[in-house]
Design a protein around this motif. Structure first.
Motif, PDB file in Angstrom:
ATOM      1  N   ARG A  29      44.422  54.247 -42.663  1.00 29.89           N
ATOM      2  CA  ARG A  29      44.072  53.307 -41.591  1.00 29.89           C
ATOM      3  C   ARG A  29      45.040  53.408 -40.423  1.00 29.89           C
ATOM      4  N   ALA A  89      43.957  56.491 -38.582  1.00 29.31           N
ATOM      5  CA  ALA A  89      42.617  56.325 -38.022  1.00 29.31           C
ATOM      6  C   ALA A  89      42.637  55.447 -36.778  1.00 29.31           C
ATOM      7  N   ARG A  90      43.449  54.402 -36.788  1.00 32.24           N
ATOM      8  CA  ARG A  90      43.539  53.529 -35.616  1.00 32.24           C
ATOM      9  C   ARG A  90      44.037  54.303 -34.405  1.00 32.24           C
ATOM     10  N   SER A 136      41.218  56.847 -33.222  1.00 33.50           N
ATOM     11  CA  SER A 136      40.098  56.152 -32.582  1.00 33.50           C
ATOM     12  C   SER A 136      40.484  55.649 -31.198  1.00 33.50           C
ATOM     13  N   LEU A 180      40.636  58.574 -28.708  1.00 34.40           N
ATOM     14  CA  LEU A 180      39.307  59.056 -28.326  1.00 34.40           C
ATOM     15  C   LEU A 180      38.560  58.023 -27.487  1.00 34.40           C
ATOM     16  N   GLU A 181      38.731  56.751 -27.795  1.00 34.86           N
ATOM     17  CA  GLU A 181      38.071  55.692 -27.035  1.00 34.86           C
ATOM     18  C   GLU A 181      38.517  55.713 -25.574  1.00 34.86           C
ATOM     19  N   GLU A 200      35.249  54.487 -44.537  1.00 34.43           N
ATOM     20  CA  GLU A 200      36.510  54.642 -43.806  1.00 34.43           C
ATOM     21  C   GLU A 200      36.716  56.062 -43.297  1.00 34.43           C
ATOM     22  N   CYS A 208      32.933  59.674 -39.464  1.00 34.65           N
ATOM     23  CA  CYS A 208      33.298  60.047 -38.094  1.00 34.65           C
ATOM     24  C   CYS A 208      33.408  58.780 -37.242  1.00 34.65           C
ATOM     25  N   PRO A 209      34.545  58.530 -36.579  1.00 34.45           N
ATOM     26  CA  PRO A 209      34.691  57.313 -35.771  1.00 34.45           C
ATOM     27  C   PRO A 209      33.695  57.291 -34.620  1.00 34.45           C
ATOM     28  N   TYR A 210      33.266  56.090 -34.262  1.00 32.13           N
ATOM     29  CA  TYR A 210      32.216  55.973 -33.252  1.00 32.13           C
ATOM     30  C   TYR A 210      32.583  56.625 -31.919  1.00 32.13           C
ATOM     31  N   PRO A 211      33.816  56.494 -31.424  1.00 30.28           N
ATOM     32  CA  PRO A 211      34.146  57.185 -30.161  1.00 30.28           C
ATOM     33  C   PRO A 211      33.927  58.689 -30.237  1.00 30.28           C
ATOM     34  N   ALA A 212      34.210  59.280 -31.384  1.00 26.23           N
ATOM     35  CA  ALA A 212      33.990  60.720 -31.545  1.00 26.23           C
ATOM     36  C   ALA A 212      32.505  61.043 -31.501  1.00 26.23           C
TER      37      ALA A 212
END
Length: 404
Positions: free
Chosen positions: A99, A102-103, A106, A109-110, A339, A342-346
Motif C-alpha cells: 500500500r 501503491a499510494r 498512483s 500517475l494521477e 489491491e 491496475c490503478p485507475y490513473p494508469a
C-alpha cells in the motif's frame, strides 16, 4: 502436485488461445494445472469467479514470491526469472508495504496532465505517421504501435525519445521470456538506476520525480524496482492494446466502416479488444498462504497461481458470445482486480494513448488496409502478453503534416 498439466507455451497458445482455454475448461474446470518453461509447475485460474476470488483475497493468496514452494525446481538461466523473481517490488509485496508503494505510484500517475498527455500523444503520433505516410505500406508494429507507446510513456518519465524507445525495446525482450530476457533485465536496471540518480539530484515534472517526492519515502533501490514495474506495465499494455485494436479495426468491417465517423466506434473497438484479445493475458503470480480448495482443486501452501485474465474473460458465465456484443460492458478482468489491480490513473493514461493512436492513424491514412490475410497475422510468443509480431498494411501515399 499436478496431474496431466498443460504447457503454458507452444504455437497454439498464440494462434488459438480461445479454443485452448475452452479445452482447458472442459478438461480441468476453472483451475488448470500447467507447466511453465523448464517444466516448472503452477496453476492457471481461468474461471471468472475463481480469478476474482484470488485477486481480491490477498490474505489467502499472497503476492510475495518468498511463499513459493518450488524455488528448488527452477533451472539455471530460467527465462521466467526477470518476471517471477525475489525482488521486493510493488509487484511482489504485500500488506502495508504494498500500500505504501501503491499510494506513491498512483499519485505520480494521477498528476500527469490529461490534456497535455493527449496533446503530446497526438503530436508524437503525427510525427510517426509522417515517417512512413508518403510510402505505400509499412509494418505498423515496427513503425507505429510499439514506438508510440515507448515515446509517450517515456515522456511521462521525463525521458527523451531515444531513451524512451530504448527502454521500451528492452522491456519487450524482458517480457518475451526467452534467452535474451536476463540480459535485457540487466540493461534495463542499469538505465533505470541512472534515471533514478538523475531525478534524485535534479527533480523534474515527471513520474520518477514525483515518486521520489512522495511521503512514501522511496529509497533509490526501491524506486528502481518500481519504475521497472510501472514502465513494463505501461509500455507493454499500451503498445499491445493499440496494436490489437488496429488489427481489429483493419479486419472487422463492423469497425472499419464506422470508425471514421464516430469516436464512439473507437472506444467500442478498444473495449472489445479487452474482452477478446486482452494485452495482458496472464498475470503473475499469487501463492496460497495455506492449503486451500479453489475451483475443485486442492492448492497446496506455496503453490504458484497465475491469473489467466484472457481465459476468465471468455468464461461462459460472463462472456456474451457474439463479437461486438460487449457494448459498454466493462466487467472484463483485463486490468485485474483487488489491491494489485491496475490503478485507475494508469488505466486512464493507457486509454488516452491508445484512443489517440487509433484516431490519428485512421484520420491520416483513410484507405489503410491489412496487407495480409487476417489469419496470417502472427502473435508474440510471450506467456504474459498478447500482441502481434507484425501488422503489415498498405495505403495510398499521403502528405506529411507540414505539407497539408
Amino acid at each position: 502436485m499436478n496431474t496431466n498439466p498443460i504447457p503454458l507455451y507452444g504455437d497454439r497458445f498464440q494462434t488459438d488461445p480461445v479454443g485452448l482455454y475452452r479445452e482447458m475448461r472442459e478438461t480441468h474446470g476453472p483451475v488448470v494445472p500447467i507447466l511453465l518453461a523448464g517444466n516448472v509447475p503452477a496453476w492457471l485460474v481461468i474461471g471468472y469467479r475463481e480469478l476474482h476470488q484470488v485477486a481480491t483475497n490477498s490474505d489467502v493468496f499472497a503476492r510475495s514470491t518468498r511463499h513459493w514452494n518450488a524455488w528448488g525446481r527452477v533451472p539455471e538461466g530460467w527465462p521466467m526469472t526477470p518476471i517471477i523473481n525475489q525482488i521486493p517490488s510493488i509487484l511482489y509485496s504485500d500488506g502495508e508495504e504494498h500500500r505504501r508503494r501503491a499510494r506513491a505510484i498512483s499519485a505520480a500517475l494521477e498528476a500527469v496532465d490529461r490534456h497535455e498527455l493527449r496533446t503530446v500523444t497526438t503530436r508524437m503520433a503525427d510525427r510517426l505517421v509522417d515517417g512512413f505516410c508518403t510510402s505505400t505500406g509499412a509494418d505498423l508494429r515496427q513503425v507505429y504501435t510499439s514506438r508510440l507507446a515507448g515515446l509517450v510513456v517515456g515522456w511521462t518519465f521525463g525521458l527523451d525519445d531515444a531513451e524512451g524507445e530504448r527502454l521500451s525495446s528492452l522491456i519487450t525482450a524482458l517480457v518475451d521470456a526467452d534467452e535474451d530476457s536476463a540480459k535485457a533485465q540487466g540493461e534495463t536496471f542499469a538505465l533505470l538506476s541512472e534515471l533514478a540518480a538523475s531525478r534524485a539530484a535534479r527533480p523534474g515534472h515527471d513520474v520518477p520525480s514525483r515518486m521520489f517526492a512522495h511521503p512514501a519515502g522511496y529509497t533509490p533501490q526501491e524506486i528502481v524496482e518500481d519504475l521497472l514495474v510501472v514502465l513494463a506495465a505501461a509500455t507493454q499494455n499500451v503498445g499491445e492494446w493499440l496494436g490489437n485494436s488496429l488489427r481489429l479495426v483493419l479486419t472487422d468491417d463492423r469497425f472499419a466502416a464506422s470508425v471514421f465517423g464516430a469516436r464512439s466506434s473507437v472506444r467500442e473497438a478498444l473495449n472489445e479488444v479487452l474482452w477478446e484479445d486482452t494485452p495482458c493475458q496472464v498475470q503473475p503470480a499469487r501463492f496460497p498462504t495455506q492449503d486451500v480448495e479453489l475451483g475443485g482443486k486442492l492448492l497446496r501452501r506455496g503453490d504458484m497461481v497465475l491469473l489467466g485474465l484472457a481465459g476468465a474473460n471468455h468464461d461462459r458465465q460472463v462472456h456474451q458470445g457474439a463479437a461486438a456484443s460487449h457494448g459498454g460492458n466493462h466487467a472484463h478482468l483485463s486490468f485485474s482486480r483487488g489491491e494489485h489491480g491496475c490503478p485507475y490513473p494508469a488505466q486512464e493514461i493507457a486509454e488516452i494513448i491508445t484512443t489517440v493512436g487509433v484516431e490519428v492513424l485512421m484520420d491520416r491514412l483513410p484507405d489503410i488496409e491489412l496487407a495480409v490475410a487476417p489469419d496470417e497475422v502472427r502473435w508474440r510468443h510471450s506467456p504474459w502478453m498478447r500482441g502481434v509480431v507484425s501488422l503489415p498494411v498498405h495505403f495510398s501515399p499521403a502528405p506529411r503534416m507540414g505539407e497539408v
